[in-house]
Design an enzyme around this catalytic site. Structure first.
Site, PDB file in Angstrom:
ATOM      1  N   LYS A   9     -11.413  -0.177  -8.564  1.00 19.28           N
ATOM      2  CA  LYS A   9     -10.234  -0.311  -9.425  1.00 19.28           C
ATOM      3  C   LYS A   9     -10.668  -0.432 -10.901  1.00 19.28           C
ATOM      4  O   LYS A   9     -11.863  -0.595 -11.197  1.00 19.28           O
ATOM      5  CB  LYS A   9      -9.438  -1.540  -8.993  1.00 19.28           C
ATOM      6  CG  LYS A   9      -8.836  -1.419  -7.572  1.00 19.28           C
ATOM      7  CD  LYS A   9      -8.095  -2.701  -7.207  1.00 19.28           C
ATOM      8  CE  LYS A   9      -7.434  -2.604  -5.852  1.00 19.28           C
ATOM      9  NZ  LYS A   9      -6.744  -3.885  -5.509  1.00 19.28           N
ATOM     10  N   TYR A  49       0.975   2.495  -3.785  1.00 20.33           N
ATOM     11  CA  TYR A  49       1.392   1.116  -3.530  1.00 20.33           C
ATOM     12  C   TYR A  49       2.867   1.018  -3.146  1.00 20.33           C
ATOM     13  O   TYR A  49       3.494  -0.029  -3.344  1.00 20.33           O
ATOM     14  CB  TYR A  49       1.089   0.247  -4.750  1.00 20.33           C
ATOM     15  CG  TYR A  49      -0.364  -0.193  -4.829  1.00 20.33           C
ATOM     16  CD1 TYR A  49      -1.001  -0.785  -3.735  1.00 20.33           C
ATOM     17  CD2 TYR A  49      -1.106  -0.040  -6.003  1.00 20.33           C
ATOM     18  CE1 TYR A  49      -2.330  -1.199  -3.803  1.00 20.33           C
ATOM     19  CE2 TYR A  49      -2.437  -0.461  -6.077  1.00 20.33           C
ATOM     20  CZ  TYR A  49      -3.035  -1.038  -4.975  1.00 20.33           C
ATOM     21  OH  TYR A  49      -4.345  -1.456  -5.042  1.00 20.33           O
ATOM     22  N   PHE A  57       4.916  -9.095  -7.832  1.00 20.56           N
ATOM     23  CA  PHE A  57       3.673  -8.668  -8.481  1.00 20.56           C
ATOM     24  C   PHE A  57       3.580  -7.150  -8.677  1.00 20.56           C
ATOM     25  O   PHE A  57       2.625  -6.666  -9.284  1.00 20.56           O
ATOM     26  CB  PHE A  57       2.450  -9.182  -7.701  1.00 20.56           C
ATOM     27  CG  PHE A  57       2.324  -8.681  -6.273  1.00 20.56           C
ATOM     28  CD1 PHE A  57       1.780  -7.431  -5.988  1.00 20.56           C
ATOM     29  CD2 PHE A  57       2.755  -9.471  -5.213  1.00 20.56           C
ATOM     30  CE1 PHE A  57       1.658  -6.976  -4.685  1.00 20.56           C
ATOM     31  CE2 PHE A  57       2.630  -9.024  -3.893  1.00 20.56           C
ATOM     32  CZ  PHE A  57       2.083  -7.770  -3.624  1.00 20.56           C
ATOM     33  N   ARG A  85     -13.169  -2.975   5.010  1.00 18.19           N
ATOM     34  CA  ARG A  85     -12.346  -4.117   4.575  1.00 18.19           C
ATOM     35  C   ARG A  85     -13.145  -5.418   4.663  1.00 18.19           C
ATOM     36  O   ARG A  85     -12.996  -6.301   3.826  1.00 18.19           O
ATOM     37  CB  ARG A  85     -11.081  -4.232   5.440  1.00 18.19           C
ATOM     38  CG  ARG A  85     -10.125  -3.054   5.318  1.00 18.19           C
ATOM     39  CD  ARG A  85      -9.080  -3.216   4.269  1.00 18.19           C
ATOM     40  NE  ARG A  85      -8.175  -4.320   4.495  1.00 18.19           N
ATOM     41  CZ  ARG A  85      -7.115  -4.540   3.720  1.00 18.19           C
ATOM     42  NH1 ARG A  85      -6.833  -3.740   2.693  1.00 18.19           N
ATOM     43  NH2 ARG A  85      -6.325  -5.566   3.946  1.00 18.19           N
ATOM     44  N   THR A  91      -7.892 -10.164   0.591  1.00 22.46           N
ATOM     45  CA  THR A  91      -7.116  -9.742  -0.580  1.00 22.46           C
ATOM     46  C   THR A  91      -7.315 -10.729  -1.739  1.00 22.46           C
ATOM     47  O   THR A  91      -7.529 -10.327  -2.881  1.00 22.46           O
ATOM     48  CB  THR A  91      -5.617  -9.648  -0.218  1.00 22.46           C
ATOM     49  OG1 THR A  91      -5.474  -8.711   0.849  1.00 22.46           O
ATOM     50  CG2 THR A  91      -4.790  -9.221  -1.409  1.00 22.46           C
ATOM     51  N   ARG A 102     -15.437  -8.981  -3.009  1.00 22.40           N
ATOM     52  CA  ARG A 102     -14.517  -9.844  -3.767  1.00 22.40           C
ATOM     53  C   ARG A 102     -15.057 -11.265  -3.863  1.00 22.40           C
ATOM     54  O   ARG A 102     -14.852 -11.948  -4.871  1.00 22.40           O
ATOM     55  CB  ARG A 102     -13.136  -9.804  -3.117  1.00 22.40           C
ATOM     56  CG  ARG A 102     -12.413  -8.469  -3.363  1.00 22.40           C
ATOM     57  CD  ARG A 102     -11.240  -8.300  -2.430  1.00 22.40           C
ATOM     58  NE  ARG A 102     -10.440  -7.109  -2.723  1.00 22.40           N
ATOM     59  CZ  ARG A 102      -9.511  -6.631  -1.904  1.00 22.40           C
ATOM     60  NH1 ARG A 102      -9.268  -7.232  -0.752  1.00 22.40           N
ATOM     61  NH2 ARG A 102      -8.827  -5.542  -2.229  1.00 22.40           N
ATOM     62  N   ASN A 112      -8.953  -7.716  -8.304  1.00 23.26           N
ATOM     63  CA  ASN A 112      -9.835  -7.879  -7.149  1.00 23.26           C
ATOM     64  C   ASN A 112     -10.746  -6.677  -6.882  1.00 23.26           C
ATOM     65  O   ASN A 112     -11.180  -6.450  -5.759  1.00 23.26           O
ATOM     66  CB  ASN A 112      -9.056  -8.339  -5.910  1.00 23.26           C
ATOM     67  CG  ASN A 112      -8.049  -7.311  -5.431  1.00 23.26           C
ATOM     68  OD1 ASN A 112      -7.964  -6.214  -5.985  1.00 23.26           O
ATOM     69  ND2 ASN A 112      -7.312  -7.646  -4.392  1.00 23.26           N
ATOM     70  N   HIS A 115     -10.264  -1.397  -3.547  1.00 21.65           N
ATOM     71  CA  HIS A 115      -9.228  -1.133  -2.538  1.00 21.65           C
ATOM     72  C   HIS A 115      -9.880  -0.478  -1.340  1.00 21.65           C
ATOM     73  O   HIS A 115     -10.748   0.384  -1.496  1.00 21.65           O
ATOM     74  CB  HIS A 115      -8.159  -0.186  -3.104  1.00 21.65           C
ATOM     75  CG  HIS A 115      -7.240   0.347  -2.041  1.00 21.65           C
ATOM     76  ND1 HIS A 115      -6.149  -0.365  -1.583  1.00 21.65           N
ATOM     77  CD2 HIS A 115      -7.292   1.478  -1.288  1.00 21.65           C
ATOM     78  CE1 HIS A 115      -5.564   0.336  -0.620  1.00 21.65           C
ATOM     79  NE2 HIS A 115      -6.233   1.457  -0.423  1.00 21.65           N
ATOM     80  N   GLU A 126      -3.352   7.798   2.303  1.00 16.94           N
ATOM     81  CA  GLU A 126      -4.013   7.542   1.015  1.00 16.94           C
ATOM     82  C   GLU A 126      -5.046   8.630   0.700  1.00 16.94           C
ATOM     83  O   GLU A 126      -5.159   9.072  -0.446  1.00 16.94           O
ATOM     84  CB  GLU A 126      -4.675   6.164   1.043  1.00 16.94           C
ATOM     85  CG  GLU A 126      -3.648   5.034   1.100  1.00 16.94           C
ATOM     86  CD  GLU A 126      -4.277   3.664   1.364  1.00 16.94           C
ATOM     87  OE1 GLU A 126      -5.530   3.582   1.438  1.00 16.94           O
ATOM     88  OE2 GLU A 126      -3.530   2.685   1.493  1.00 16.94           O
TER      89      GLU A 126
HETATM   90  P1  DAT Z   1      -5.252  -5.311  -0.144  1.00 16.67           P
HETATM   91  O1  DAT Z   1      -5.644  -4.741  -1.484  1.00 16.67           O
HETATM   92  O2  DAT Z   1      -6.249  -6.334   0.328  1.00 16.67           O
HETATM   93  O3  DAT Z   1      -4.933  -4.257   0.872  1.00 16.67           O
HETATM   94  P2  DAT Z   1      -2.373  -5.718  -0.347  1.00 16.67           P
HETATM   95  O4  DAT Z   1      -2.188  -4.334   0.161  1.00 16.67           O
HETATM   96  O5  DAT Z   1      -1.614  -6.800   0.346  1.00 16.67           O
HETATM   97  O6  DAT Z   1      -3.908  -6.151  -0.378  1.00 16.67           O
HETATM   98  O7  DAT Z   1      -1.957  -5.784  -1.890  1.00 16.67           O
HETATM   99  C1  DAT Z   1      -2.343  -4.752  -2.769  1.00 16.67           C
HETATM  100  C2  DAT Z   1      -2.820  -5.373  -4.054  1.00 16.67           C
HETATM  101  O8  DAT Z   1      -1.741  -6.080  -4.664  1.00 16.67           O
HETATM  102  C3  DAT Z   1      -3.908  -6.427  -3.859  1.00 16.67           C
HETATM  103  O9  DAT Z   1      -5.197  -5.840  -3.815  1.00 16.67           O
HETATM  104  C4  DAT Z   1      -3.720  -7.287  -5.046  1.00 16.67           C
HETATM  105  C5  DAT Z   1      -2.221  -7.265  -5.277  1.00 16.67           C
HETATM  106  N1  DAT Z   1      -1.573  -8.412  -4.642  1.00 16.67           N
HETATM  107  C6  DAT Z   1      -1.389  -8.633  -3.328  1.00 16.67           C
HETATM  108  N2  DAT Z   1      -0.777  -9.785  -3.088  1.00 16.67           N
HETATM  109  C7  DAT Z   1      -0.576 -10.342  -4.311  1.00 16.67           C
HETATM  110  C8  DAT Z   1       0.012 -11.549  -4.776  1.00 16.67           C
HETATM  111  N3  DAT Z   1       0.531 -12.446  -3.926  1.00 16.67           N
HETATM  112  N4  DAT Z   1       0.037 -11.776  -6.091  1.00 16.67           N
HETATM  113  C9  DAT Z   1      -0.468 -10.880  -6.966  1.00 16.67           C
HETATM  114  N5  DAT Z   1      -1.043  -9.727  -6.602  1.00 16.67           N
HETATM  115  C10 DAT Z   1      -1.090  -9.455  -5.295  1.00 16.67           C
HETATM  116 MG    MG Z   2      -3.374  -2.917   1.089  1.00 15.11          MG
END
Ligand code: DAT
Ligand code: MG
Length: 151
Positions: A9, A49, A57, A85, A91, A102, A112, A115, A126
């Site tokens: 990222k 996303y 967020f 992962r 996350t 991470r 973080n 991805h 994706e």
């Molecule tokens: P991941 O990236 O582990 O697949 P995700 O798909 O749930 O996680 O979320 C996508 C991204 O969104 C994640 O990398 C960071 C952000 N994110 C997720 N949950 C969040 C939260 N509670 N507050 C802020 N950002 C968040």
């Molecule tokens: Mg995700």
């Protein structure tokens, strides 16, 4: 074998961690089949996303992921989706153990670093967002027989 989409990222790129992330995936035994350096458009970010649209967020997430260049890669191997992962951690970096990407390089969930696709249907979707089929290379390595038993 599975394929998964990995993104370094914008924060990972800005902090000079592209090589650090690649080396961990390469060293584990996964095989790189596609890679590009790009800045994501708003449209691509919204598609990538889409599952998070409407969450508090989400606007910040779209602004962040489009804020600078990313490295998009496809990595291949047995259980690539779940194992990549695990290499990345949780996350939330605060819940990620040391030794994970991470857990070693990040603190804030909004910054973080990486991805990785979460499941097979996400990986297929994706990968298709970032790569045309002819941009992925089907190849084998001499070392594959030392990484994959094939049994
Ligand atoms: P991941 O990236 O582990 O697949 P995700 O798909 O749930 O996680 O979320 C996508 C991204 O969104 C994640 O990398 C960071 C952000 N994110 C997720 N949950 C969040 C939260 N509670 N507050 C802020 N950002 C968040
Ligand atoms: Mg995700």
């Amino acid at each position: 074998m599975e394929r998964t989409l990995v993104l370094v990222k914008p924060d990972g790129v800005q902090r000079g961690l592209i090589g650090e992330i690649i080396i961990r995936l390469e060293r584990r035994g996964f095989r790189l089949v596609g890679m590009k350096f790009l800045q994501m458009s708003e449209g691509l970010a919204q598609k990538h996303y889409g599952e998070h649209e409407g969450k508090d967020f989400y606007p910040g997430l779209i602004a962040y992921i489009t804020s600078g260049p990313v490295v998009a890669m496809v990595w291949e191997g047995d259980q690539a989706i779940s194992l990549v992962r695990k290499i990345m951690g949780e996350t939330k970096p605060s819940a990620s153990p040391p030794g994970s990407i991470r857990g070693d390089f990040a603190i804030d969930v909004r910054r973080n670093i990486v991805h990785g696709s979460a499941k097979e249907s996400d990986a297929d979707r994706e990968i298709n967002l970032f790569f045309r089929p002819d941009e992925l290379v089907n190849w084998s390595r001499d070392v594959d027989r030392w990484v994959f038993s094939g049994e």
